[in-house]
Scaffold this active site. Sequence first.
Site, short mmCIF file in Angstrom:
data_model
loop_
_atom_site.label_atom_id
_atom_site.label_comp_id
_atom_site.label_asym_id
_atom_site.label_seq_id
_atom_site.Cartn_x
_atom_site.Cartn_y
_atom_site.Cartn_z
N HIS A 40 0.85 -1.19 0.00
CA HIS A 40 0.00 0.00 0.00
C HIS A 40 0.89 1.24 0.00
CE1 HIS A 40 1.11 -0.38 4.22
NE2 HIS A 40 0.94 0.92 4.28
N HIS A 127 5.80 5.88 -1.24
CA HIS A 127 6.56 4.66 -1.52
C HIS A 127 5.75 3.44 -1.12
CE1 HIS A 127 7.24 5.23 2.78
NE2 HIS A 127 7.49 3.93 2.83
#
Length: 180
Positions: A40, A127
């Site tokens: 995620h 990220h």
Amino acid sequence: MRLFIGIDLPPKIKVKLKHFQHKLKTTGTNGSWKSKETFHITLEFLGELPEDSVPILSEILKQAASDKNEFRLMIEGLNAFPNIKRAHTLWADVKGDTDILNQIRNEIHSALIEKGIQVQSSSFVPHITLLSRPRLAEQLPLLKKSAEFFVREIILFESKVIDHRREYPAIYKARLQGQF
């Protein structure tokens, strides 16, 4: 409840990242690999909060999503915190419409502060964590541009351990406006 706000990834992107993890393993890179199900993009880690904070958090997400259209992101590149030479976390870089992503994150961040909710002071770096406590090989493969995907919702996740595995069930989803 241990909570965070983030963006889930489409299954096809998760599969591509899992394949890339396998490629990393073949180089001799090792550590604590993240499971495909937990991939995620974190917008804001909130930590432990009481259950009665969920309605407030849900309203913040709803407000942040109310005037935003769906937008495109892609995964491309590999990096590490604090840096590749002294990595404690190896991650896939997020590219694409990051200006929209940053705007949404900043609105959420400001709204949390206004409501008196503690937030992290570190700068936001979009990220996807692939590996923690890495032992990196000398030569790492390149993570080439993945297929683009559309961000269609912002999610309030709970982070919990079930059967000795970390899981991130969605508590609330705020839908962005349709565009694509």
